[in-house]
Scaffold this motif. Structure first.
Motif, PDB file in Angstrom:
ATOM      1  N   ILE A   1      -5.693  78.647  49.993  1.00 55.18           N
ATOM      2  CA  ILE A   1      -4.671  77.693  49.574  1.00 55.18           C
ATOM      3  C   ILE A   1      -4.339  77.889  48.101  1.00 55.18           C
ATOM      4  CG2 ILE A   1      -4.198  75.258  49.154  1.00 55.18           C
ATOM      5  CD1 ILE A   1      -5.624  74.581  51.671  1.00 55.18           C
TER       6      ILE A   1
ATOM      7  N   ARG B   1       3.001  78.838  43.922  1.00 50.55           N
ATOM      8  CA  ARG B   1       2.248  77.581  44.024  1.00 50.55           C
ATOM      9  C   ARG B   1       1.839  77.056  42.662  1.00 50.55           C
ATOM     10  NH1 ARG B   1      -1.000  77.467  49.658  1.00 50.55           N
ATOM     11  NH2 ARG B   1       0.672  78.481  50.820  1.00 50.55           N
TER      12      ARG B   1
ATOM     13  N   VAL C   1      -4.955  96.159  40.935  1.00 48.08           N
ATOM     14  CA  VAL C   1      -6.038  97.108  41.195  1.00 48.08           C
ATOM     15  C   VAL C   1      -6.752  97.573  39.940  1.00 48.08           C
ATOM     16  CG1 VAL C   1      -5.038  97.931  43.336  1.00 48.08           C
ATOM     17  CG2 VAL C   1      -4.495  99.101  41.221  1.00 48.08           C
TER      18      VAL C   1
ATOM     19  N   SER D   1      -1.656 110.779  34.730  1.00 53.43           N
ATOM     20  CA  SER D   1      -2.622 110.655  35.826  1.00 53.43           C
ATOM     21  C   SER D   1      -2.016 110.815  37.209  1.00 53.43           C
ATOM     22  CB  SER D   1      -3.354 109.313  35.728  1.00 53.43           C
ATOM     23  OG  SER D   1      -2.433 108.266  35.723  1.00 53.43           O
TER      24      SER D   1
ATOM     25  N   LEU E   1      -6.362 117.260  38.779  1.00 55.84           N
ATOM     26  CA  LEU E   1      -6.733 115.956  38.237  1.00 55.84           C
ATOM     27  C   LEU E   1      -8.217 115.649  38.387  1.00 55.84           C
ATOM     28  CD1 LEU E   1      -3.712 113.785  39.401  1.00 55.84           C
ATOM     29  CD2 LEU E   1      -4.334 114.348  37.065  1.00 55.84           C
TER      30      LEU E   1
ATOM     31  N   ILE F   1      -2.928  70.291  55.061  1.00 54.96           N
ATOM     32  CA  ILE F   1      -3.818  71.420  54.784  1.00 54.96           C
ATOM     33  C   ILE F   1      -3.416  72.617  55.630  1.00 54.96           C
ATOM     34  CG2 ILE F   1      -6.198  72.239  55.003  1.00 54.96           C
ATOM     35  CD1 ILE F   1      -7.119  69.514  54.152  1.00 54.96           C
TER      36      ILE F   1
ATOM     37  N   PHE G   1      -0.493  73.185  56.729  1.00 56.37           N
ATOM     38  CA  PHE G   1       0.773  73.617  56.129  1.00 56.37           C
ATOM     39  C   PHE G   1       0.525  74.554  54.962  1.00 56.37           C
ATOM     40  CE2 PHE G   1       5.195  73.074  55.175  1.00 56.37           C
ATOM     41  CZ  PHE G   1       5.320  72.955  53.810  1.00 56.37           C
ATOM     42  N   LEU G   2      -0.479  74.235  54.146  1.00 52.51           N
ATOM     43  CA  LEU G   2      -0.684  74.956  52.895  1.00 52.51           C
ATOM     44  C   LEU G   2      -1.393  76.295  53.038  1.00 52.51           C
ATOM     45  CD1 LEU G   2      -1.712  72.089  50.454  1.00 52.51           C
ATOM     46  CD2 LEU G   2       0.396  73.385  50.444  1.00 52.51           C
ATOM     47  N   ILE G   3      -2.184  76.433  54.121  1.00 51.46           N
ATOM     48  CA  ILE G   3      -2.947  77.675  54.214  1.00 51.46           C
ATOM     49  C   ILE G   3      -2.000  78.798  54.596  1.00 51.46           C
ATOM     50  CG2 ILE G   3      -4.766  78.892  55.445  1.00 51.46           C
ATOM     51  CD1 ILE G   3      -6.247  76.356  55.745  1.00 51.46           C
ATOM     52  N   PRO G   4      -1.996  79.877  53.802  1.00 52.26           N
ATOM     53  CA  PRO G   4      -1.063  80.974  54.080  1.00 52.26           C
ATOM     54  C   PRO G   4      -1.360  81.603  55.436  1.00 52.26           C
ATOM     55  CG  PRO G   4      -2.213  81.327  52.007  1.00 52.26           C
ATOM     56  CD  PRO G   4      -2.840  80.164  52.640  1.00 52.26           C
TER      57      PRO G   4
ATOM     58  N   PHE H   1      -0.596  84.823  58.206  1.00 52.90           N
ATOM     59  CA  PHE H   1      -0.173  86.211  58.246  1.00 52.90           C
ATOM     60  C   PHE H   1       0.267  86.502  59.660  1.00 52.90           C
ATOM     61  CE2 PHE H   1      -2.078  86.120  54.297  1.00 52.90           C
ATOM     62  CZ  PHE H   1      -3.301  85.513  54.425  1.00 52.90           C
TER      63      PHE H   1
ATOM     64  N   LEU I   1      -9.101 103.492  42.106  1.00 48.82           N
ATOM     65  CA  LEU I   1      -8.103 102.736  41.370  1.00 48.82           C
ATOM     66  C   LEU I   1      -6.939 102.292  42.242  1.00 48.82           C
ATOM     67  CD1 LEU I   1      -8.052 104.583  37.949  1.00 48.82           C
ATOM     68  CD2 LEU I   1      -8.969 102.344  38.485  1.00 48.82           C
ATOM     69  N   GLY I   2      -7.147 102.277  43.564  1.00 54.82           N
ATOM     70  CA  GLY I   2      -6.136 101.637  44.403  1.00 54.82           C
ATOM     71  C   GLY I   2      -5.050 102.538  44.928  1.00 54.82           C
TER      72      GLY I   2
ATOM     73  N   ILE J   1      -3.306 105.240  47.542  1.00 53.11           N
ATOM     74  CA  ILE J   1      -3.389 105.434  48.984  1.00 53.11           C
ATOM     75  C   ILE J   1      -3.837 106.870  49.213  1.00 53.11           C
ATOM     76  CG2 ILE J   1      -2.143 105.248  51.156  1.00 53.11           C
ATOM     77  CD1 ILE J   1      -2.019 102.662  49.731  1.00 53.11           C
TER      78      ILE J   1
ATOM     79  N   PRO K   1      -5.217 111.720  46.298  1.00 54.30           N
ATOM     80  CA  PRO K   1      -4.463 112.594  45.409  1.00 54.30           C
ATOM     81  C   PRO K   1      -4.553 112.204  43.945  1.00 54.30           C
ATOM     82  CG  PRO K   1      -2.983 111.062  46.487  1.00 54.30           C
ATOM     83  CD  PRO K   1      -4.335 110.831  47.083  1.00 54.30           C
ATOM     84  N   CYS K   2      -4.943 110.966  43.704  1.00 53.42           N
ATOM     85  CA  CYS K   2      -4.843 110.503  42.327  1.00 53.42           C
ATOM     86  C   CYS K   2      -5.917 111.106  41.434  1.00 53.42           C
ATOM     87  CB  CYS K   2      -4.933 108.985  42.305  1.00 53.42           C
ATOM     88  SG  CYS K   2      -3.442 108.264  42.985  1.00 53.42           S
ATOM     89  N   HIS K   3      -7.190 110.963  41.820  1.00 52.22           N
ATOM     90  CA  HIS K   3      -8.234 111.495  40.966  1.00 52.22           C
ATOM     91  C   HIS K   3      -9.272 112.264  41.746  1.00 52.22           C
ATOM     92  CE1 HIS K   3      -6.457 107.952  39.046  1.00 52.22           C
ATOM     93  NE2 HIS K   3      -6.399 108.767  38.019  1.00 52.22           N
TER      94      HIS K   3
ATOM     95  N   LYS L   1     -13.167 111.921  47.448  1.00 57.27           N
ATOM     96  CA  LYS L   1     -13.181 112.460  48.799  1.00 57.27           C
ATOM     97  C   LYS L   1     -14.135 111.645  49.653  1.00 57.27           C
ATOM     98  CE  LYS L   1     -11.946 117.032  47.026  1.00 57.27           C
ATOM     99  NZ  LYS L   1     -11.284 116.397  45.894  1.00 57.27           N
TER     100      LYS L   1
END
Lengths: 551, 282, 215
Positions: free
Chosen positions: A217, A231, A323, B51, B69, C41, C43-46, C48, C116-117, C119, C132-134, C137
């Motif tokens: 919430i 919110r 992230v 990067s 990299l 309550i 109503f407020l809970i998101p 998905f 670091l996030g 894909i 691919p970023c750093h 593996k």
């Protein structure tokens, strides 16, 4: 009542206009005509019946304000006018906030660029934002001081216990307002401060399913994102101000009903000071109290405007990045104590303790029923309060990153010079003085005091985080301490700072630190290349001119 | 009492002076902050470029110097040069005209970064299309790339080269080939990173082994000589995908081999002549 | 009725109808408030949506890859489905020296690299996930082969669902606060992945350490 035309016929146009205006003024002020106003301004005795009481009796705006105060509470002591100033700070925040709302949309896609728009494209935008931010911090301070004063003078005692309770709620609402507003710029500072605090909700001493749903919430989604921003925005601009307004009126009504508490010793518990002010001990609201109030808010306004323009700059870090958590995530200073507590005790304990503390505060006047408000009779209570304040100050200090949350020494040095967020002595070097080259810590650069200073800071930081196995070794002229087992220092490191032109007007700054393992000279114990970029237009030097930036 | 009135008045008047002063310097300040916003965007873009993009487009955006990299070792650059006059110079650059882009240069760069280029190794970056970057990060990157446009870049002559269709026409322009130089160039252009070094026993790691390409090249495409096959494959690697690569069937189209050699060798087409000599023996 | 005394002690003797009705009305207000609070309550809970990231994804058995084969990609759910069995090891999935038990079953792995996030991608030619970023593996089950990733890839909770699309036959076991792969019961018809329920992968030793080929 003669009509206007009749009046003209009777006394001529000029006199009729004057008379009509006088009547209008009397109606506007609910009881005072021009002559009464002038008499008040001159300090003359009022005519009888006293017209200065009628705006309070008949008018809307003054009906909740007392028409006179007891002489003893009109000076700075004992109230220090903190209640009035708290109210003013709320009004200040509302007005500056509404102006900012005109240029803000609470969406993660838009909010951050809105902030830059306010700073770069709205006339007096930076000033307005700084005034709002500074005002928020001043409001928390003033409200806290007001609470402290009320405690010290024992003004929470009977019959004013409920006033204290509503006041505690107002304090909580003030903190929540500050907290919710903190998120709105949607930069790294905002995002991570809130994420950290909201994750505390998950640690509350309640069943997991309750905690998870409370977190959902509060976050408005699986993590802090668009739902959460909206919110907290709505909480910040609608619900909290509304609740604050409602509780304020209850609080103030009770204040007026029981009257301002006189200095301890002048008033017995349970005495009603509101209705029994002898005529010779009265100070009337119009004009004396009004003058005093307006003077204090004029001074506070001046302080806020000057402070916002020259001393206190609201930060705007990089765009919120879900992230990447920057090192040294800091809570705002008035919540730093909670971060300090979190470093000491288990999350669940702290999160459970805080509401308990709040409740304790709220009900305190119903338990602390000592009969006297005099200081001499309240030694225990006053000592406890001083101890508590000391404890809070220590907790606040512990919440700052300097205490305990240290990462590796090479990173500490690098991020002090080239922080991920905010400014530093190096970033504050005016671009014309960023001469290409590779420099050693403490190296003096002729004709370049800015770079020289930056390199001095470099040497100082290196010395703090290094040690040596060869006594007498120095870095930048500073002798290193001897290495000891277990200390978080780099042994005999080698460090450089280099400036290279990466692009037009863009310099690449690199802090290079390496230290060999004394037991294994083929291996590096520390090897770091920390890169930052500095564009000539980025204006870090201007940011450095404010005292709340560390350059 | 009079003191209070005076103090109040003076306080408000000083406040007015402060507002007035603030208003006077406001135009300069707004300008400063506008430039600061772009400056900081470029800084952030620089970090993102280093990067995410430098391993294909080169550390200075010229597709000349690329480092892996993860390992830091030097590799061949797979991307097109960005610090490049035909891409960046003028309100409508040559590249925009070639790609038939009708919008602004800023939009061209941002769109390319966001969507990538299907059919090539340029990935999709924007999270709107499944990539890892937020729109503001794409914008920062675009600002960084655009900052390569300088007077120096745009005043120099543009060097392009019309690569002939057939290798015979090419050899006619560049009759002499230096095998020794070709071997050195084979390394500096990054070819050895995938194809190994044929006559030194350094095995090919990614791309097909080229030790016997003078013979095997003739067998690849019906009616094409080995020379034509190699010449065409260097310039347009995705047109013919070789059957066997060291780790299995060769991937593609698009080929894993960079498609930027026509641009990179345009400054000195003799380089390709030397490499052909080195590989084919003539 | 109208002349009943207002005296409270008299009222204790018997409630008038009017008074009683007021009390009932008051009770109904309380009940309504309680109900409204509960609904609020909710109503407020998101929420998905099914098929929206944060919600549930229903996949058929056909969507599941073969045992120890390349993972199946579900981009909108931001997860890979993997089918593991270290009893039949191959280049993609094997038992490491520090894994005492065989790893058997189905798991749903989050597509975001734990470094670091970024894909990360499945690199077929190398039989592993590669970022691919750093250069992080990972093995088919998400355990790190090479850093700079700090930990194993995160996993979503998986449910084995029967033909009726509702009955849950089995679900991902939680061991040390991390979801483990589990074999699907015989009558499983669907697999439900709950992308709102994600557990962070633990920090285990790098697999390249065992092979001795860490860069």
């Amino acid at each position: 009542m003669a009509t206007f035309i009749d009046q003209i016929r009777e006394m001529g146009v000029k006199q009729a206009v004057i008379t009509k205006s006088d009547e209008a003024v009397e109606r506007l002020t609910a009881g005072m005509n021009v002559g009464d106003i002038r008499a008040a301004l001159r300090g003359d005795e009022p005519r009888r019946p006293n017209p200065r009481l009628r705006p309070h009796a008949d008018g809307f705006w003054l009906h909740i304000r007392p028409s006179f105060y007891h002489n003893e509470i009109t000076r700075v002591y004992p109230t220090f006018h903190l209640g009035w100033l708290s109210t003013f700070m709320f009004v200040w925040e509302t007005i500056t906030g509404i102006f900012l709302m005109i240029f803000y949309t609470p969406s993660p896609l838009i909010a951050y660029s809105n902030m830059w728009n306010i700073l770069s494209n709205v006339p007096l935008g930076q000033l307005m934002r700084n005034m709002h931010r500074l005002g928020a911090e001043v409001m928390v301070l003033v409200v806290a001081l007001h609470m402290l004063r009320t405690f010290i003078t024992g003004s929470y005692k009977k019959p004013r216990q409920f006033t204290w309770a509503t006041g505690m709620i107002l304090l909580v609402l003030t903190l929540l307002l500050s907290f919710s507003g903190y998120l709105l710029p949607w930069d790294q500072l905002a995002y991570w401060a809130l994420t950290v605090f909201l994750s505390g909700a998950e640690a509350a001493p309640a069943p997991a399913v309750v905690n998870q749903n409370i977190l959902l919430i509060l976050q408005g989604g699986p993590s802090l994102g668009a739902g959460g921003l909206l919110r907290w925005y709505l909480l910040h601009v609608l619900l909290m101000p509304l609740l604050l307004g409602i509780f304020f009126f209850v609080h103030y009504y009770k204040v007026v009903l029981h009257g301002f508490s006189l200095p301890p010793g002048r008033e017995e518990i349970g005495e009603d000071t509101a209705k029994r002010v002898p005529k010779n001990e009265r100070t009337y609201f119009i004009p004396d109290i009004l003058t005093s109030e307006v003077m204090w808010v004029s001074l506070l306004s001046l302080f806020l405007v000057a402070g916002a323009l020259w001393f206190w700059d609201a930060p705007l870090e990089h765009h919120a990045d879900p992230v990447v958590t920057p090192l040294h995530v800091v809570a705002p200073w008035y919540l730093s104590w909670s971060q300090g507590w979190l470093k000491l005790a288990d999350k669940t304990l702290v999160v459970g303790f805080i509401p308990a503390l709040m409740v304790a505060f709220i009900v305190m006047p119903y338990f602390e029923v000592g009969k006297s408000r005099r200081y001499a009779d309240r030694r225990v209570g006053l000592s406890i309060s001083m101890l508590f304040i000391a404890f809070m100050l220590v907790s606040n200090w512990m919440g700052t990153p300097r205490f305990r949350v240290q990462s590796s020494p090479d990173l500490e040095v690098a991020t002090k010079l080239l922080p991920q967020e905010g400014v530093s002595p190096i970033l504050g070097i005016p671009p014309d003085y960023l001469w290409e080259g590779e420099y050693l810590p403490g190296e003096p650069v002729p004709d370049n005091p800015h770079l020289t200073y930056g390199l001095e800071v470099f040497a100082d930081q290196m010395a703090r985080h290094s040690c040596t196995n060869y006594p007498g070794t120095t870095i930048g002229g500073i002798t290193l301490v001897a290495c000891q087992d277990g200390d978080n220092r780099m042994p005999d490191p080698y460090a450089t700072f280099s400036i290279v032109e990466a692009q037009q007007d863009l310099m690449r700054l690199t802090v290079h630190i390496e230290a060999l393992d004394p037991e294994n000279p083929d291996e590096y114990l520390y090897s770091l290349d920390w890169v930052s970029y500095r564009h000539a237009d980025s204006n870090y030097e201007e940011e450095c001119s404010f005292i709340n930036k560390s350059c | 009492m009079q003191v209070k009135v005076a103090i109040g008045t003076i306080a408000l008047m000083i406040t007015m002076v402060i507002f007035g002063y603030s208003a006077l310097r406001e135009p300069t300040r707004l300008d400063q902050f506008t430039r600061a916003e772009l400056g900081r965007s470029i800084e952030t873009g620089a970090t993102l470029f280093a990067s995410n993009c430098s391993n294909c487009h080169g550390v200075s955006g010229k597709a000349e110097e690329c480092y892996d990299l993860a390992t830091g070792e030097q590799i061949g650059c797979q991307g097109l040069p960005l610090n490049y006059q035909p891409l960046l110079c003028g309100d409508t650059s040559d590249r925009m005209v070639a790609m038939n882009w009708q919008g602004t240069k800023q939009a061209f760069i941002q769109s390319t970064i966001s969507s990538g280029r299907p059919g090539t190794v340029m990935p999709t970056w924007s999270e709107e299309f499944g990539g890892p970057m937020r729109p503001d990060q794409v914008r920062n990157l675009a600002n960084f790339v655009l900052n390569w446009e300088t007077e120096e870049l745009c005043s120099g002559p543009v060097i392009t080269f019309e690569w002939p269709e057939t290798v015979e026409d090419f050899i006619a322009q560049f009759p002499e080939g230096d095998a020794a130089n070709g071997k050195a160039l084979f390394v500096t252009y990054g070819c050895s990173g995938c194809h190994g070094v044929p006559d030194e026993g350094v095995a090919a790691a990614v791309g097909p082994d080229l030790s016997n390409i003078a013979v095997t090249g003739a067998t690849r495409v019906e009616g094409q000589t080995a020379e034509q096959y190699v010449y065409h494959s260097v310039l347009y690697p995705s047109d013919f995908i070789a059957p066997d690569c060291p780790t299995g069937p060769c991937s593609g189209p698009p080929s894993a081999m960079p498609a930027n050699f026509p641009l990179r060798m345009a400054t000195n087409p003799q380089d390709l002549r030397d490499i052909l000599t080195y590989l084919l023996g003539n | 009725m109208a002349d009943v005394a207002v005296d409270a002690s008299v009222a204790g003797n018997g409630i008038t109808r009017r008074e009683f009705l007021y009390y009932i009305w008051g009770a109904s207000m309380v009940l309504l408030t309680a109900q409204a609070a509960g609904v609020l309550i909710w109503f407020l809970i998101p929420r998905f949506r099914e098929g929206e990231f944060g919600g549930n994804f229903l996949k058929t058995l056909a969507d599941l890859p073969d045992v120890n084969a390349a993972p199946a990609n579900f981009a909108d759910g931001r997860f890979w489905l993997v089918n593991l069995d270290t009893n039949q090891p191959n280049a993609r999935m094997y038992q490491a020296p520090d894994e005492p038990e065989p790893i058997v079953g189905v798991a749903a792995i989050y597509k975001v690299c734990t470094h670091l996030g970024c894909i990360y991608a499945w690199t077929n030619s190398n039989d592993r996930f590669e970022c691919p970023c750093h250069g992080s593996k990972y093995r088919l089950d998400g355990r790190r082969i090479e850093s700079p990733a700090p930990r194993t890839l995160d996993r979503f909770k998986v449910y084995a669902v029967a033909e009726d699309k509702t009955t849950v036959l089995a679900e991902s076991p939680l061991v040390d606060n991390f979801y483990q792969p589990f074999p699907l019961p015989a009558d499983t018809a669907f697999i439900r992945v709950d992308t709102g329920d994600r557990k962070q992968g633990p920090s285990m030793p790098l697999l390249c350490d065992f092979a001795g080929n860490c860069p």
